[in-house]
Design a protein around this motif. Sequence first.
Motif, PDB file in Angstrom:
ATOM      1  N   SER A 164     -25.423  37.673  43.089  1.00 48.38           N
ATOM      2  CA  SER A 164     -25.259  38.918  42.739  1.00 48.38           C
ATOM      3  C   SER A 164     -23.943  39.560  42.874  1.00 48.38           C
ATOM      4  CB  SER A 164     -25.378  40.084  44.117  1.00 48.38           C
ATOM      5  OG  SER A 164     -25.183  40.156  45.653  1.00 48.38           O
ATOM      6  N   THR A 165     -23.595  40.376  42.321  1.00 42.14           N
ATOM      7  CA  THR A 165     -22.308  41.394  41.788  1.00 42.14           C
ATOM      8  C   THR A 165     -21.238  40.752  40.603  1.00 42.14           C
ATOM      9  OG1 THR A 165     -22.027  41.409  44.849  1.00 42.14           O
ATOM     10  CG2 THR A 165     -20.516  41.515  43.645  1.00 42.14           C
ATOM     11  N   SER A 166     -21.248  41.933  40.030  1.00 42.03           N
ATOM     12  CA  SER A 166     -19.764  41.468  39.054  1.00 42.03           C
ATOM     13  C   SER A 166     -20.077  39.965  38.107  1.00 42.03           C
ATOM     14  CB  SER A 166     -18.629  40.920  39.957  1.00 42.03           C
ATOM     15  OG  SER A 166     -17.533  41.845  39.310  1.00 42.03           O
ATOM     16  N   ALA A 167     -21.392  40.586  37.185  1.00 44.63           N
ATOM     17  CA  ALA A 167     -21.730  39.945  35.727  1.00 44.63           C
ATOM     18  C   ALA A 167     -19.811  39.399  35.296  1.00 44.63           C
ATOM     19  CB  ALA A 167     -22.648  40.575  34.771  1.00 44.63           C
ATOM     20  N   GLY A 168     -20.225  38.280  34.703  1.00 42.06           N
ATOM     21  CA  GLY A 168     -18.802  38.270  33.878  1.00 42.06           C
ATOM     22  C   GLY A 168     -17.815  37.842  34.798  1.00 42.06           C
ATOM     23  N   TYR A 169     -18.118  37.443  35.603  1.00 37.29           N
ATOM     24  CA  TYR A 169     -16.719  37.361  36.489  1.00 37.29           C
ATOM     25  C   TYR A 169     -15.907  35.724  36.350  1.00 37.29           C
ATOM     26  CZ  TYR A 169     -15.285  36.831  41.480  1.00 37.29           C
ATOM     27  OH  TYR A 169     -14.090  36.809  42.979  1.00 37.29           O
ATOM     28  N   SER A 170     -14.899  35.662  35.756  1.00 37.80           N
ATOM     29  CA  SER A 170     -14.368  34.118  36.013  1.00 37.80           C
ATOM     30  C   SER A 170     -14.085  33.684  36.733  1.00 37.80           C
ATOM     31  CB  SER A 170     -12.669  34.127  35.342  1.00 37.80           C
ATOM     32  OG  SER A 170     -12.002  35.525  34.548  1.00 37.80           O
ATOM     33  N   PRO A 171     -13.967  33.773  38.386  1.00 36.42           N
ATOM     34  CA  PRO A 171     -14.182  32.409  39.074  1.00 36.42           C
ATOM     35  C   PRO A 171     -15.141  31.400  39.285  1.00 36.42           C
ATOM     36  CG  PRO A 171     -13.759  34.884  39.901  1.00 36.42           C
ATOM     37  CD  PRO A 171     -13.639  34.813  39.065  1.00 36.42           C
ATOM     38  N   ALA A 172     -16.226  32.638  38.925  1.00 36.61           N
ATOM     39  CA  ALA A 172     -18.288  31.656  38.790  1.00 36.61           C
ATOM     40  C   ALA A 172     -17.491  30.732  38.016  1.00 36.61           C
ATOM     41  CB  ALA A 172     -18.661  32.946  38.188  1.00 36.61           C
ATOM     42  N   MET A 173     -17.523  31.018  36.483  1.00 36.39           N
ATOM     43  CA  MET A 173     -17.171  30.915  35.080  1.00 36.39           C
ATOM     44  C   MET A 173     -16.163  29.692  35.572  1.00 36.39           C
ATOM     45  SD  MET A 173     -16.604  33.714  32.984  1.00 36.39           S
ATOM     46  CE  MET A 173     -17.556  34.426  32.845  1.00 36.39           C
ATOM     47  N   CYS A 174     -15.432  29.105  36.240  1.00 38.35           N
ATOM     48  CA  CYS A 174     -14.329  28.454  36.841  1.00 38.35           C
ATOM     49  C   CYS A 174     -14.911  27.110  37.412  1.00 38.35           C
ATOM     50  CB  CYS A 174     -13.012  29.322  36.988  1.00 38.35           C
ATOM     51  SG  CYS A 174     -11.782  29.367  36.199  1.00 38.35           S
ATOM     52  N   VAL A 175     -15.470  28.249  38.510  1.00 36.07           N
ATOM     53  CA  VAL A 175     -16.610  26.791  39.292  1.00 36.07           C
ATOM     54  C   VAL A 175     -17.406  26.098  38.898  1.00 36.07           C
ATOM     55  CG1 VAL A 175     -17.964  27.482  41.504  1.00 36.07           C
ATOM     56  CG2 VAL A 175     -15.954  28.478  41.363  1.00 36.07           C
ATOM     57  N   PHE A 176     -17.695  26.844  37.386  1.00 36.12           N
ATOM     58  CA  PHE A 176     -18.798  25.578  36.947  1.00 36.12           C
ATOM     59  C   PHE A 176     -18.312  24.713  35.901  1.00 36.12           C
ATOM     60  CE2 PHE A 176     -22.202  24.958  33.014  1.00 36.12           C
ATOM     61  CZ  PHE A 176     -22.877  24.277  33.909  1.00 36.12           C
ATOM     62  N   ILE A 177     -17.120  25.080  34.774  1.00 36.43           N
ATOM     63  CA  ILE A 177     -16.478  24.039  34.201  1.00 36.43           C
ATOM     64  C   ILE A 177     -15.650  23.182  35.512  1.00 36.43           C
ATOM     65  CG2 ILE A 177     -16.506  25.780  32.324  1.00 36.43           C
ATOM     66  CD1 ILE A 177     -13.389  26.213  32.342  1.00 36.43           C
ATOM     67  N   ASP A 178     -15.179  23.418  36.230  1.00 36.08           N
ATOM     68  CA  ASP A 178     -14.308  22.605  37.095  1.00 36.08           C
ATOM     69  C   ASP A 178     -15.596  21.643  37.579  1.00 36.08           C
ATOM     70  OD1 ASP A 178     -11.800  21.367  38.707  1.00 36.08           O
ATOM     71  OD2 ASP A 178     -12.683  22.647  40.087  1.00 36.08           O
ATOM     72  N   PHE A 179     -16.590  22.180  38.273  1.00 34.14           N
ATOM     73  CA  PHE A 179     -18.114  21.260  38.821  1.00 34.14           C
ATOM     74  C   PHE A 179     -18.500  20.466  38.011  1.00 34.14           C
ATOM     75  CE2 PHE A 179     -17.872  23.782  42.846  1.00 34.14           C
ATOM     76  CZ  PHE A 179     -16.924  24.080  43.321  1.00 34.14           C
ATOM     77  N   VAL A 180     -18.917  20.775  36.719  1.00 31.17           N
ATOM     78  CA  VAL A 180     -19.198  20.295  35.513  1.00 31.17           C
ATOM     79  C   VAL A 180     -17.944  18.544  35.210  1.00 31.17           C
ATOM     80  CG1 VAL A 180     -20.560  19.775  33.246  1.00 31.17           C
ATOM     81  CG2 VAL A 180     -20.999  21.856  34.859  1.00 31.17           C
ATOM     82  N   ASP A 181     -16.735  19.297  35.209  1.00 26.04           N
ATOM     83  CA  ASP A 181     -16.392  18.210  35.047  1.00 26.04           C
ATOM     84  C   ASP A 181     -15.989  16.914  36.072  1.00 26.04           C
ATOM     85  OD1 ASP A 181     -15.773  19.414  32.714  1.00 26.04           O
ATOM     86  OD2 ASP A 181     -13.675  20.368  32.504  1.00 26.04           O
ATOM     87  N   ARG A 182     -15.956  17.625  36.998  1.00 22.30           N
ATOM     88  CA  ARG A 182     -15.411  16.848  38.292  1.00 22.30           C
ATOM     89  C   ARG A 182     -16.583  16.369  38.750  1.00 22.30           C
ATOM     90  NH1 ARG A 182     -11.141  17.934  41.806  1.00 22.30           N
ATOM     91  NH2 ARG A 182     -10.118  19.442  41.229  1.00 22.30           N
ATOM     92  N   LEU A 183     -17.715  16.452  37.760  1.00 28.74           N
ATOM     93  CA  LEU A 183     -18.996  15.460  38.727  1.00 28.74           C
ATOM     94  C   LEU A 183     -19.602  14.436  37.465  1.00 28.74           C
ATOM     95  CD1 LEU A 183     -21.327  18.299  40.311  1.00 28.74           C
ATOM     96  CD2 LEU A 183     -20.708  15.908  41.414  1.00 28.74           C
ATOM     97  N   LYS A 184     -18.477  15.037  36.667  1.00 33.68           N
ATOM     98  CA  LYS A 184     -18.699  13.849  35.118  1.00 33.68           C
ATOM     99  C   LYS A 184     -20.554  14.451  34.786  1.00 33.68           C
ATOM    100  CE  LYS A 184     -15.441  10.199  35.603  1.00 33.68           C
ATOM    101  NZ  LYS A 184     -14.776  11.515  36.779  1.00 33.68           N
ATOM    102  N   LEU A 185     -21.245  15.104  34.873  1.00 36.01           N
ATOM    103  CA  LEU A 185     -22.423  15.560  34.272  1.00 36.01           C
ATOM    104  C   LEU A 185     -22.309  15.336  32.600  1.00 36.01           C
ATOM    105  CD1 LEU A 185     -22.958  19.211  36.458  1.00 36.01           C
ATOM    106  CD2 LEU A 185     -23.449  15.744  36.640  1.00 36.01           C
ATOM    107  N   LEU A 186     -21.743  15.626  32.059  1.00 37.69           N
ATOM    108  CA  LEU A 186     -21.597  15.607  30.674  1.00 37.69           C
ATOM    109  C   LEU A 186     -20.952  14.198  30.032  1.00 37.69           C
ATOM    110  CD1 LEU A 186     -21.122  19.356  29.520  1.00 37.69           C
ATOM    111  CD2 LEU A 186     -23.326  18.327  30.034  1.00 37.69           C
ATOM    112  N   ASP A 187     -20.416  13.496  30.508  1.00 40.75           N
ATOM    113  CA  ASP A 187     -19.858  12.482  29.989  1.00 40.75           C
ATOM    114  C   ASP A 187     -20.985  11.978  29.534  1.00 40.75           C
ATOM    115  OD1 ASP A 187     -17.695  12.826  31.231  1.00 40.75           O
ATOM    116  OD2 ASP A 187     -17.301  11.453  32.842  1.00 40.75           O
ATOM    117  N   GLY A 188     -20.185  11.674  28.107  1.00 41.62           N
ATOM    118  CA  GLY A 188     -21.041  10.551  27.298  1.00 41.62           C
ATOM    119  C   GLY A 188     -22.471  11.330  27.004  1.00 41.62           C
TER     120      GLY A 188
END
Length: 383
Positions: free
Chosen positions: A359-383
């Motif tokens: 909830s609260t504030s669609a288009g929220y940059s911190p949530a976008m940062c969380v997603f790209i940071d966590f996907v990168d750290r988990l290497k979910l898109l590697d290979g």
Amino acid sequence: MDIEAIQKKYHQALAGLESNTRTVFGYERAVLIEGGNYPGIWLECGPLEGLVYGRKAPEVAIANHEVFFHHQRADGYLPCWIWGDRVGSSQIQMVVPIAKTALETATLTGNEAFLSKAYQACTAWDRWLSRNRDSRQTGLCEAFCQHDTGHDNSPRFKGLPRTCPDQNAAMCPDAGKLPYLAPDLSASVYGGRTALAEMARHLGRTSETAMWQEKAEALRQKILQHCYDPEDECFYDVDADGAFVKVRGDTLTRVLCEHVVSPATFERIYARHIKNPQAFWAPYPLPSIALNDPSFVRELPPNSWGGASQALTALRAPRWFEHYGKKEDLNELMQRWVEALLAAPEFMQQMNPWTGEFSTSAGYSPAMCVFIDFVDRLKLLDG
């Protein structure tokens, strides 16, 4: 998890961050704003968000710091926020130290001129805080109002003013039992001083390196002396009467974020509070108030640091989980956030710690940062 869905959401996050990179008042270069309901950049979080996005866009990492340095007053005060049409001065609103993210940005970009500018600006900011936020002469940093820590609608500051009088962050409201000795604000100053010591070392200022190290350690000891309750194994504000304000909230995680405690103390705190499923280890961690704290606001209203799991808390988590060797638990936390964000229709500010509903504030940059940071750290898109 569905790799195709992750890839799609990842591109949506990057597109959203690019869209939220805009110019603000009195500064010519574009910065990453908070987005959603928040039309500007805040000292509490803008520099860290710029650093995270800066791995994709290094110029944004620089700009998200220099915009604050550009608007720094002659007395050293850094604005609490900068919107499209004005600059704020009604609180300090700091969490992750800007000196620390500036040092990491300098390392990321290899920009020596930026490092020197950041050192001067953050030194002046430390002086302002020492002059204006230590009225009780304890050596700690004091909270004067709710927005000092960005804890909107938190029971931590229930019934107390949101901002300082006359839009002046140096003035403490005559309300309640203010000022509070604030462990998280003090930890932010401590973290800033450790970063200033490293900056000074890099810049060849040997005597200043030692000075910052000594000032940092003295402050760390004062945080432990005044704000830590060994019986509860928790950090609390201390009111003007010298009593603990016993609200178990993410104030605790912010102290841990600056590595204030020893490994042994951390392990006790971690077992009792952080990894406790009745406290902070909710199905979707970390709630802004412990689930079993009497002050937890179960209605989870919009923009509430009274219980919801906040994207900003998640974004800061790697900064202390990794330091204290909790990589497996960090991976679990990141996976839960990625799952919840994948299911959410928009990138929003906060989520229900039991269901993962946002909830609260669609288009929220911190949530976008969380997603790209966590996907990168988990290497979910590697290979």
